[in-house]
Design an enzyme around this catalytic site. Structure first.
Site, short mmCIF file in Angstrom:
data_model
loop_
_atom_site.label_atom_id
_atom_site.label_comp_id
_atom_site.label_asym_id
_atom_site.label_seq_id
_atom_site.Cartn_x
_atom_site.Cartn_y
_atom_site.Cartn_z
N ILE A 367 9.76 12.08 17.18
CA ILE A 367 8.99 12.68 16.10
C ILE A 367 9.63 13.98 15.62
CG2 ILE A 367 6.73 13.59 15.44
CD1 ILE A 367 6.78 10.58 16.02
N ASP A 368 10.03 14.84 16.53
CA ASP A 368 10.55 16.15 16.14
C ASP A 368 11.82 16.03 15.32
OD1 ASP A 368 9.42 18.63 16.31
OD2 ASP A 368 10.08 19.06 18.34
#
Length: 621
Positions: A367-368
């Protein structure tokens, strides 16, 4: 102040421009103590691959990191030294053959190990390494039956209840433990003096009764299989081979590849097999050279750094048409992942669209990295259809990865089954599951608010806000999983909440701001110790660091409408730290495994100050 801020922003932009590679990426080091350096020496000696030039340069770095008392630390303010790191360094130096065990500092290291209880007191992963190389018996708490790998996902205790980065470590370890495999050579050191506890006296592995019953019931469902144990080893081998990246590494992780190599040897592979040779070469390719030494990275952070730097430069006013940004974003566009990985098991309806951490990482997006890459390429998406298509796919994938509880994980959706974190292994809860965390949730909300045009009325955003509110600490902070720790999580939460429309006077934000104000240091900066990560409570560092100061200042900038004295002091501290080069600027502020693994991102002293200074200038000047 305006001249000083502009001068520092321009200095950082110029420095980053000089360091960009011809392919558009930035190749900063990911420094993770001495673990990978030590393990590569041990691996090369175990495989009898005599790459003497590499071994010697790694030896030099390991010796340089030894303290005057003979120990090795994993962060500057660690009391005395770290037992596991000292064992790993001591063992690797002996195995290298280039260090005399009678040197005073080697004798001191040995004495420290003995005083701290010897090999039986090291971390579990260190014991695994020692077991694979014939220096320690296989720990009882790793002898889970290999047949567990045959269980399909619906059945509890199947291997896919663990998050991906845990699976790729557990499977090769389970192979080694079930085979009781070890490999010694004629050059293996004798560490028997460091083993102070008899096997029979070491605490025995005991599952809770309900866990034993769960495993028993699960394995009973395999009763119709012919030779389930043999089949399980075959399935485990297939599991590993199917997750090897093009560079030969497993999931692009050094530590996972290390245990995979020994697991393949346990399954009958020869030392010079193509798979093992390619894996070793892949690990060697993770070498990163600095001005003073060569170190081995656990995972090269090239995509992470490149996305963050492109985003930060654009926040600093560098136009998307600048060659720096054009090349960087072309690199990022080519690195969007289109393969289905294990994440699909818990998110079957989503199509690929994420980005990974390392260039070789093609099946394990997170996600990051995805939201940072999307920030970097957003302007391109306004006028270039290829970027627009990539941006839309990435944003949809990000939204699809939201956990049922409303927060966001790092890698895989809804891999937070509590029973997997109750195995009697110290720190297991930090590696077996991938629950929602404030840093991921806050940063995702910041992306959705500032770059995807969503606000608190959107259902996904509403759920994320509720999760953050519910998980705020009593003192007003939030715990961040992948950075050190409460400053990191609080910055991510505040900036995320502000981006989706939560007002500055909201009690939750005000409580968080008061906490940040209460921990500001006399020099105007902020600093938090890695001890926070293990204790799960804020522990101040005795000095300010660039990244943590930038996070705190950036959070304050997001909340206040004018520059307060606190913000001014923080900005000045950032500018002052930019001129320094000491332990404050090399303190690890990235988190891996609480109590054992911390990361010095060489890029962080440039990226986060540049972002904070740029946000200060764009809002206040």
């Amino acid at each position: 102040m305006i001249n000083r801020v502009n001068d520092e922003i321009n200095r950082l932009i110029g420095l980053l421009e000089e360091k960009q590679a011809s392919d558009g990426a930035w190749y900063f080091c990911f420094e993770n103590g001495i673990i990978a350096d030590a393990y590569l020496i041990i691996l090369l000696r175990s495989l009898e691959m005599d790459d003497e030039a590499l071994i010697q340069t790694l030896v030099r770095r390991i010796k340089e990191k030894q303290t005057s008392s003979g120990t090795w630390k994993i962060y500057h303010d660690q009391e005395e030294g770290d037992l596991s790191a000292t064992v790993e360094a001591y063992y690797s130096l002996l195995y290298s053959g280039y260090v005399n065990p009678e040197e005073p500092k080697m004798i001191a290291a040995k004495q420290f190990i003995i005083e701290k209880g010897g090999l039986s007191q090291v971390s579990l992963f260190t014991k695994v390494m020692l077991a694979f190389t014939g220096q320690y018996h296989w720990p009882e708490n790793l002898r889970l039956p290999i047949e567990l790998i045959l269980l399909p996902p619906p059945i509890p205790f199947n291997i896919f209840d663990f998050v991906g980065y845990a699976r790729v470590h557990f499977v090769p370890i389970m192979i080694g433990a079930n085979k009781k495999f070890s490999l010694k050579t004629l050059r293996s050191p004798n560490l028997s003096e460091l083993y102070l506890t008899e096997k029979s006296n070491e605490s025995t592995f005991k599952l809770m009764a309900w866990q034993e019953k769960m495993i028993e019931n699960a394995l009973n469902q395999l009763s119709d299989l012919k030779n389930p144990r043999e089949l399980a080893f075959q399935k485990a081998e297939e599991f590993l081979l199917n997750r090897i990246e093009n560079d030969g590494t497993l999931y692009s992780y050094f530590t996972a590849t290390f245990v995979m190599i020994f697991a393949l040897l346990a399954l009958g592979y020869s030392k010079d097999s193509k798979t093992i040779t390619k894996a070793v070469n892949g690990l060697k390719s993770y070498a990163c050279k600095t001005d003073r030494y060569t170190t081995i990275q656990n995972s090269p952070p090239t995509i992470w750094d490149t996305a963050l730097i492109s985003y930060a430069l654009q926040e600093a006013g560098v136009p998307p048409s600048d060659p720096m940004i054009v090349k960087a974003n072309q690199y990022l566009l080519a690195k969007q992942r289109t393969k289905y990985g294990d994440w699909r098991l818990h998110n079957p309806r989503a199509i690929p669209g994420g980005w990974g951490f390392s260039p070789s990482n093609t099946i394990n997006p997170d996600i990051d990295d995805t939201t940072v890459a999307l920030r970097a390429i957003q302007t391109n998406a306004f006028y270039d259809p290829s970027y627009l298509y990539a941006w839309q796919k990435g944003a949809i994938w990000t939204l699809s990865m939201q956990n049922q509880d409303g927060g966001w994980p790092a890698f895989e959706k809804n891999t937070n089954k509590k029973y997997t974190s109750l195995l009697p292994i110290k720190g297991v809860e930090s590696v077996t599951i991938d629950p929602s965390h404030a840093d991921l949730t806050g940063r995702t909300l910041e992306f959705l608010g500032n770059y995807a045009g969503l606000n608190a009325y959107h259902p996904s955003v509403q759920k994320g806000i509720r999760w953050l509110f519910f998980n705020q600490e009593r003192n007003g902070s939030w715990y961040g999983r992948w950075g050190i720790n409460y400053i990191y999580g609080t910055w991510a939460a505040i900036t995320g909440l502000k981006a989706v429309g939560i007002p500055s006077n909201h009690p939750r934000i005000q409580k968080a701001i008061q906490w940040l104000l209460s921990i500001q240091k006399e020099d105007g900066g902020w600093g938090e110790s890695c001890i926070s990560d293990a204790k799960k409570q804020y522990v101040p560092l005795q000095a300010s660091t660039p990244s943590q100061t930038a996070w705190a200042v950036d959070a304050l900038i997001a909340v206040y409408n004018r520059p307060t004295p606190t913000i001014q002091r923080g900005i000045q501290c950032l500018i002052d730290l930019g001129k320094e080069k000491d332990w404050r600027t090399t303190y690890p502020t990235g988190a891996g495994f609480p109590g054992n693994f911390y990361i010095l991102y060489h890029s962080y002293r440039y990226i986060w100050p540049l972002l904070a200074l740029s946000h200060y200038r764009s809002k206040f000047l």
